[in-house]
Design a protein around this motif. Sequence first.
Motif, PDB file in Angstrom:
ATOM      1  N   ALA A 178     -26.006  12.875  15.999  1.00 26.72           N
ATOM      2  CA  ALA A 178     -26.517  14.231  16.228  1.00 26.72           C
ATOM      3  C   ALA A 178     -28.005  14.240  16.541  1.00 26.72           C
ATOM      4  O   ALA A 178     -28.511  15.193  17.158  1.00 26.72           O
ATOM      5  N   LEU A 179     -28.728  13.196  16.142  1.00 29.96           N
ATOM      6  CA  LEU A 179     -30.172  13.129  16.402  1.00 29.96           C
ATOM      7  C   LEU A 179     -30.491  12.446  17.729  1.00 29.96           C
ATOM      8  O   LEU A 179     -31.662  12.265  18.059  1.00 29.96           O
ATOM      9  N   ALA A 180     -29.462  12.082  18.496  1.00 32.59           N
ATOM     10  CA  ALA A 180     -29.694  11.401  19.778  1.00 32.59           C
ATOM     11  C   ALA A 180     -30.554  12.220  20.742  1.00 32.59           C
ATOM     12  O   ALA A 180     -31.397  11.651  21.446  1.00 32.59           O
ATOM     13  N   PRO A 181     -30.402  13.560  20.827  1.00 33.13           N
ATOM     14  CA  PRO A 181     -31.275  14.319  21.745  1.00 33.13           C
ATOM     15  C   PRO A 181     -32.755  14.181  21.403  1.00 33.13           C
ATOM     16  O   PRO A 181     -33.598  14.099  22.306  1.00 33.13           O
ATOM     17  N   LEU A 182     -33.077  14.164  20.116  1.00 32.65           N
ATOM     18  CA  LEU A 182     -34.484  14.002  19.723  1.00 32.65           C
ATOM     19  C   LEU A 182     -34.991  12.619  20.105  1.00 32.65           C
ATOM     20  O   LEU A 182     -36.118  12.471  20.610  1.00 32.65           O
ATOM     21  N   ARG A 183     -34.163  11.592  19.870  1.00 33.88           N
ATOM     22  CA  ARG A 183     -34.573  10.232  20.249  1.00 33.88           C
ATOM     23  C   ARG A 183     -34.666  10.094  21.765  1.00 33.88           C
ATOM     24  O   ARG A 183     -35.462   9.300  22.272  1.00 33.88           O
ATOM     25  N   LEU A 184     -33.846  10.844  22.489  1.00 40.15           N
ATOM     26  CA  LEU A 184     -33.887  10.774  23.948  1.00 40.15           C
ATOM     27  C   LEU A 184     -35.242  11.212  24.477  1.00 40.15           C
ATOM     28  O   LEU A 184     -35.769  10.623  25.432  1.00 40.15           O
ATOM     29  N   LEU A 185     -35.835  12.228  23.868  1.00 41.42           N
ATOM     30  CA  LEU A 185     -37.161  12.682  24.290  1.00 41.42           C
ATOM     31  C   LEU A 185     -38.199  11.594  24.069  1.00 41.42           C
ATOM     32  O   LEU A 185     -39.024  11.311  24.954  1.00 41.42           O
ATOM     33  N   LEU A 186     -38.149  10.924  22.913  1.00 36.37           N
ATOM     34  CA  LEU A 186     -39.065   9.803  22.670  1.00 36.37           C
ATOM     35  C   LEU A 186     -38.778   8.669  23.642  1.00 36.37           C
ATOM     36  O   LEU A 186     -39.699   7.989  24.114  1.00 36.37           O
ATOM     37  N   GLY A 187     -37.505   8.480  23.971  1.00 37.54           N
ATOM     38  CA  GLY A 187     -37.145   7.454  24.947  1.00 37.54           C
ATOM     39  C   GLY A 187     -37.732   7.726  26.315  1.00 37.54           C
ATOM     40  O   GLY A 187     -38.134   6.789  27.018  1.00 37.54           O
ATOM     41  N   HIS A 188     -37.786   8.992  26.722  1.00 33.94           N
ATOM     42  CA  HIS A 188     -38.407   9.323  28.009  1.00 33.94           C
ATOM     43  C   HIS A 188     -39.890   8.935  28.013  1.00 33.94           C
ATOM     44  O   HIS A 188     -40.402   8.422  29.017  1.00 33.94           O
ATOM     45  N   VAL A 189     -40.566   9.166  26.891  1.00 31.44           N
ATOM     46  CA  VAL A 189     -41.980   8.774  26.796  1.00 31.44           C
ATOM     47  C   VAL A 189     -42.105   7.254  26.894  1.00 31.44           C
ATOM     48  O   VAL A 189     -42.920   6.717  27.657  1.00 31.44           O
ATOM     49  N   LEU A 190     -41.280   6.533  26.121  1.00 25.33           N
ATOM     50  CA  LEU A 190     -41.320   5.071  26.117  1.00 25.33           C
ATOM     51  C   LEU A 190     -41.012   4.505  27.500  1.00 25.33           C
ATOM     52  O   LEU A 190     -41.739   3.624  27.997  1.00 25.33           O
ATOM     53  N   ASN A 191     -39.967   5.000  28.131  1.00 22.32           N
ATOM     54  CA  ASN A 191     -39.564   4.461  29.427  1.00 22.32           C
ATOM     55  C   ASN A 191     -40.561   4.809  30.524  1.00 22.32           C
ATOM     56  O   ASN A 191     -40.787   4.010  31.438  1.00 22.32           O
ATOM     57  N   THR A 192     -41.168   5.989  30.451  1.00 27.99           N
ATOM     58  CA  THR A 192     -42.177   6.355  31.451  1.00 27.99           C
ATOM     59  C   THR A 192     -43.384   5.433  31.355  1.00 27.99           C
ATOM     60  O   THR A 192     -43.907   4.950  32.372  1.00 27.99           O
ATOM     61  N   LEU A 193     -43.818   5.155  30.130  1.00 26.17           N
ATOM     62  CA  LEU A 193     -44.948   4.239  29.959  1.00 26.17           C
ATOM     63  C   LEU A 193     -44.591   2.833  30.421  1.00 26.17           C
ATOM     64  O   LEU A 193     -45.416   2.141  31.037  1.00 26.17           O
ATOM     65  N   SER A 194     -43.356   2.393  30.144  1.00 29.45           N
ATOM     66  CA  SER A 194     -42.952   1.045  30.543  1.00 29.45           C
ATOM     67  C   SER A 194     -42.881   0.927  32.065  1.00 29.45           C
ATOM     68  O   SER A 194     -43.238  -0.116  32.629  1.00 29.45           O
ATOM     69  N   VAL A 195     -42.420   1.979  32.737  1.00 35.25           N
ATOM     70  CA  VAL A 195     -42.368   1.959  34.202  1.00 35.25           C
ATOM     71  C   VAL A 195     -43.772   1.856  34.771  1.00 35.25           C
ATOM     72  O   VAL A 195     -44.036   1.073  35.696  1.00 35.25           O
ATOM     73  N   GLY A 196     -44.693   2.649  34.224  1.00 37.19           N
ATOM     74  CA  GLY A 196     -46.073   2.584  34.710  1.00 37.19           C
ATOM     75  C   GLY A 196     -46.705   1.230  34.462  1.00 37.19           C
ATOM     76  O   GLY A 196     -47.392   0.682  35.341  1.00 37.19           O
ATOM     77  N   LYS A 197     -46.474   0.668  33.281  1.00 32.22           N
ATOM     78  CA  LYS A 197     -47.056  -0.638  32.965  1.00 32.22           C
ATOM     79  C   LYS A 197     -46.411  -1.735  33.821  1.00 32.22           C
ATOM     80  O   LYS A 197     -47.095  -2.690  34.229  1.00 32.22           O
ATOM     81  N   ALA A 198     -45.103  -1.612  34.089  1.00 33.79           N
ATOM     82  CA  ALA A 198     -44.437  -2.604  34.934  1.00 33.79           C
ATOM     83  C   ALA A 198     -45.017  -2.595  36.336  1.00 33.79           C
ATOM     84  O   ALA A 198     -45.225  -3.657  36.939  1.00 33.79           O
ATOM     85  N   CYS A 199     -45.281  -1.407  36.869  1.00 35.19           N
ATOM     86  CA  CYS A 199     -45.899  -1.316  38.200  1.00 35.19           C
ATOM     87  C   CYS A 199     -47.264  -1.994  38.201  1.00 35.19           C
ATOM     88  O   CYS A 199     -47.590  -2.768  39.111  1.00 35.19           O
TER      89      CYS A 199
END
Length: 589
Positions: A402-423
């Motif tokens: 049930a807490l997956a939606p909240l973790r998904l928002l944190l995941g968007h932050v994590l993945n966005t930063l990882s994409v930028g750092k990978a570039c």
Amino acid sequence: MDYLWTAVGDWLAWVVSLMLPWLLGWLLLSGADDLVLLGAFLLTSRAAAAPTARQLESARRKHIAIFVPCWREDAVIASMLRHNLGASRYRELVFFVGVYPNDRLTMEAVGAVASEDGRVRMAVCPRPGPTSKADCLNAIHGRMREYEAESGLRFELVVVHDAEDLIHPDELSWLNYYGDSYAMIQLPVLALPTPWHRMTHGIYCDDFAQFHTIELPARCRLGGFLPSAGVGTAYHRAALERMAEESETLFDPGSLTEDYELGLRLHRMGARQLFLPICVVDGAPVATREYFPQRFGAALRQRTRWSTGIVWQAWERHGWGTGWERYWFWRDRKGLIGHPVSLLAAGVGAYAAARWVSGAGEAWPPDSWAAALMPLTALLGGVQVAMRVVSAGRIYGWGFGALAPLRLLLGHVLNTLSVGKACADYLGGRWSGRAVAWRKTDHHYPGTTALAAHRRKVGEILTGLGYLEERVLREALESKPDGVMLGRHLVEGGLVTERQLYEALSVQAAVPLGQGERAEPAMARTLPLSVIRGRRVVPLCVERGSMIVATPEVPDDRIGRELQGWTRLPVRFRLVTPGEFERICEQML
């Protein structure tokens, strides 16, 4: 001041309105793409009957080599090897562990287990580390070939694992069963459960649960190439030899995601690939389990490596492929845009909600087409969130899911930063010509309490060792009084000796049996007599920087933590029979 706030609000509304067409267009495209894959999964879903115990036993037993590349894994590798050697129901296996000459602690940890069990072999890389995981795997492959020449054995399956992996007791039996029909077999990979408040690790729980429940099964059924997860992947030896003939090295040392590359190469060769869907046996999924990074910075480093290898390196090497490959490359790379856009979408959603609450929602969004598309994109996103909740809830419980939606928002932050750092890392590497380095994260292995659910039963081990017939075991289980441990019942009934029981306990708990050759009486003074007698532990010696402690009780995390309060040295246990424990105490106290 009111004028300033009004100006800021108008400017923000203008910026959001400018982004809205592009944002909605992408969300509609990506959401429809995800919906198509979900539909393909549901429409092509078919129950995969797990092989029965009889089928697993009747399958021809192949020799299996397990490759474990290591760089600074001294904290976990010994526990991983000991546990998995004892837990596996498959005996025709050899672990080949890759180490580096400048990583003395890992070499010593592997050497200690190798001296206890001949099914562990060390492969020393020719160059100091870290190089790359693929380079270490190539050294392991060379060591396996040397071992084959020395022993006359031939390994028909090669399975790749990491130093933190918890291998299901039936994993190798399943891989052996399917090994004759497929060139590559991927077992599910699932994060071990952690408390709900460890949100970073929870992202991995959700990601792998959804990806390995829906994405990979649908991908295989639609004929897409199967990317290896890097662990829990089995390769048929004939397929590996064919790939080795086509290139100078089997594993590409210049790749950060050599597992992804290997899956693609096999598919292009026309080799058959199989993903085994999640099947629950005896209350546990047949899957590779492990702890993923639990700190945000460590998770960012790992996901940056994944993004660099899967998006940028694969794009540089393979372009967009041909035919049906293009679609799967699109799905693997769309996170380059999708992760930042998803984070923006969350911000726009919060903005729209704020306007509605403040009473300014009547005039926004200003375009009727946008007002019509926003609910549709929200519905598509909601379907994906629902699938994430269901996937996580099925494995970790519905409260966690049930807490997956909240973790998904944190995941968007994590993945966005990882994409930028990978570039930044990829472009910086191209500019400077830096070589690929193994940027690994720190690993943690489950404690003895967490491992208890993944161990084989004592009775099963005793029958496997030949000390007990299955018929006698069944009779003993029926006659055992309530509250009496099976081992005690077997010894008191004269069905097994105390030494045989402790051999089985040693295998079950992955704790070496016997006090060893060294025992230093002075070591007994390092613990109070009340602790020695009360906790039934006695220090024997210091070995490889650790305090060796003998005990007739299977140690758990609690006693380990308690002893760490009396010494700064790491504590390693040796299991001894009660009679041996009393003799040691008489000699040393």
